[in-house]
Write an enzyme that holds these catalytic residues in place. Structure first.
Site, PDB file in Angstrom:
ATOM      1  N   CYS A 148       0.824  -1.404  -0.020  1.00 43.13           N
ATOM      2  CA  CYS A 148       0.007   0.006  -0.014  1.00 43.13           C
ATOM      3  C   CYS A 148       0.836   1.260  -0.212  1.00 43.13           C
ATOM      4  O   CYS A 148       1.611   1.431  -1.073  1.00 43.13           O
ATOM      5  CB  CYS A 148      -0.981  -0.063   1.076  1.00 43.13           C
ATOM      6  SG  CYS A 148      -2.127   1.143   1.146  1.00 43.13           S
ATOM      7  N   HIS A 158      -3.793  -5.023  -0.145  1.00 43.81           N
ATOM      8  CA  HIS A 158      -3.445  -5.620   1.141  1.00 43.81           C
ATOM      9  C   HIS A 158      -3.340  -7.179   1.323  1.00 43.81           C
ATOM     10  O   HIS A 158      -4.304  -7.898   1.614  1.00 43.81           O
ATOM     11  CB  HIS A 158      -4.146  -5.164   2.277  1.00 43.81           C
ATOM     12  CG  HIS A 158      -3.959  -3.569   2.682  1.00 43.81           C
ATOM     13  ND1 HIS A 158      -3.072  -3.398   3.549  1.00 43.81           N
ATOM     14  CD2 HIS A 158      -4.479  -2.441   2.333  1.00 43.81           C
ATOM     15  CE1 HIS A 158      -3.048  -1.993   3.710  1.00 43.81           C
ATOM     16  NE2 HIS A 158      -3.952  -1.402   2.946  1.00 43.81           N
ATOM     17  N   GLU A 184      -1.951  -9.111   3.279  1.00 44.09           N
ATOM     18  CA  GLU A 184      -2.104 -10.027   4.622  1.00 44.09           C
ATOM     19  C   GLU A 184      -3.537 -10.265   4.752  1.00 44.09           C
ATOM     20  O   GLU A 184      -3.658 -11.184   5.711  1.00 44.09           O
ATOM     21  CB  GLU A 184      -1.325  -8.950   5.596  1.00 44.09           C
ATOM     22  CG  GLU A 184      -2.090  -7.733   5.844  1.00 44.09           C
ATOM     23  CD  GLU A 184      -2.023  -6.469   4.947  1.00 44.09           C
ATOM     24  OE1 GLU A 184      -2.067  -5.377   5.399  1.00 44.09           O
ATOM     25  OE2 GLU A 184      -1.282  -6.717   3.893  1.00 44.09           O
TER      26      GLU A 184
END
Length: 301
Positions: free
Chosen positions: A122, A248, A250
């Site tokens: 990001c 993102h 994750e």
């Protein structure tokens, strides 16, 4: 029972994969050290999803990931070699606001120039884009309008500034979006697919007006959103592993199914650790020499 009340089928218990994962967690073959350069490094819970995704990436290689939490502002005042020297990989995560940005950019420069595996997520991807524009495309005053609204070279802009005919989340681009990958890229090798989708949460985007200038300087745009033409992934050529993504990853990582990018990043970081002579099983003399090199690199700054 709860199953009967919810009218769910009763299934045979199968914990083979889970128990194998726990075995890798309890008995790793080695460590790998990642320098996480963040704006909120003093509050580890701010990066809980990242922390867990790195653990998952380590599990894929039977490695214990050790995170060195580094305040981005420390890199604005201190020597990057003294702070980042000896790290197996460097991760620059997301965040908002101007504080610590130049420290993050210095971390990008250090990783790129020293061949250290780099993962920008990001805001980390945006910092990598700015660094590349300044250092290799000759755009010395490149910046984001989030930090310098009147920057001469607005490499990163609010997505609303792109004047796209679409509505993708109010003031933010939120949710899951498609991404087409460049064949043969690091991203393609990690995902083993050419078409993916990932989750987003951000207000700023890479400015497509600068794609040609940065591509001429060598930057690889390896992931593009096919619906709006937005840049999703960038890579640096001639580097062991350098990748930034706007989304993102994750958010989609799990213990039994580590996210492909975290798996690849941790793998590349451990490969560097082996090359540097810091891996377990390396002869003692070679490990001592590697430690001496790391200390020397820190002093040279």
């Amino acid at each position: 029972t709860i199953l009967r009340m919810l009218r769910l089928p009763r299934r045979t218990k199968n914990l083979v994969a889970w128990e194998a994962m726990l075995e890798r967690l309890k008995d790793p073959k080695d460590d790998v050290e990642i320098g996480l350069v963040g704006k909120y490094a003093g509050l580890h819970d701010s990066y809980m999803s990242l922390n867990q995704a790195l653990i998952h990436g380590g599990l894929a290689h039977r490695l214990r990931v050790r995170i060195d939490w580094i305040e981005a502002e420390d890199l604005e005042k201190g020597d990057p070699a003294g702070i980042l020297g000896g790290k197996d990989g460097i991760l620059v995560p997301g965040g908002f606001g101007k504080r610590g940005i130049e420290g993050k950019i210095r971390a990008v420069t250090y990783a790129r120039e020293n061949g250290i595996p780099f993962f920008g997520i990001c805001l980390g991807m945006q910092c990598a884009s700015i660094e590349y524009a300044r250092s290799l495309a000759g755009l010395r005053k490149a910046n984001s309008t989030e930090f310098v609204p009147d920057a001469p070279h607005k490499v990163i802009v609010r997505w609303r500034e792109l004047a796209m005919d679409c509505d993708i989340g109010g003031t933010m681009r939120l949710g899951q979006f498609r991404c087409d990958l460049l064949k043969g890229s690091l991203a393609h090798k990690a995902y083993r697919a050419l078409h993916i989708s990932e989750r987003h949460r951000h207000r700023y985007e890479f400015n497509p007006s600068y794609m040609d200038a940065l591509a001429d300087a060598g930057l690889i745009f390896s992931g593009i959103n096919p619906d709006y033409g937005l840049v999703e992934i960038i890579e640096a050529p001639g580097h062991p592993w350098f990748l930034g993504c706007q989304f993102h990853p994750e958010f989609k990582s799990k213990p039994l199914t580590p996210h492909p990018l975290f798996k690849a990043f941790v793998g590349a970081s451990y490969a560097r650790r082996r090359r540097a002579g810091r891996a377990a099983g390396t002869p003692r003399k070679k490990r001592a020499a590697a430690s001496k090199r790391d200390r020397g690199s820190s002093r040279r700054g």
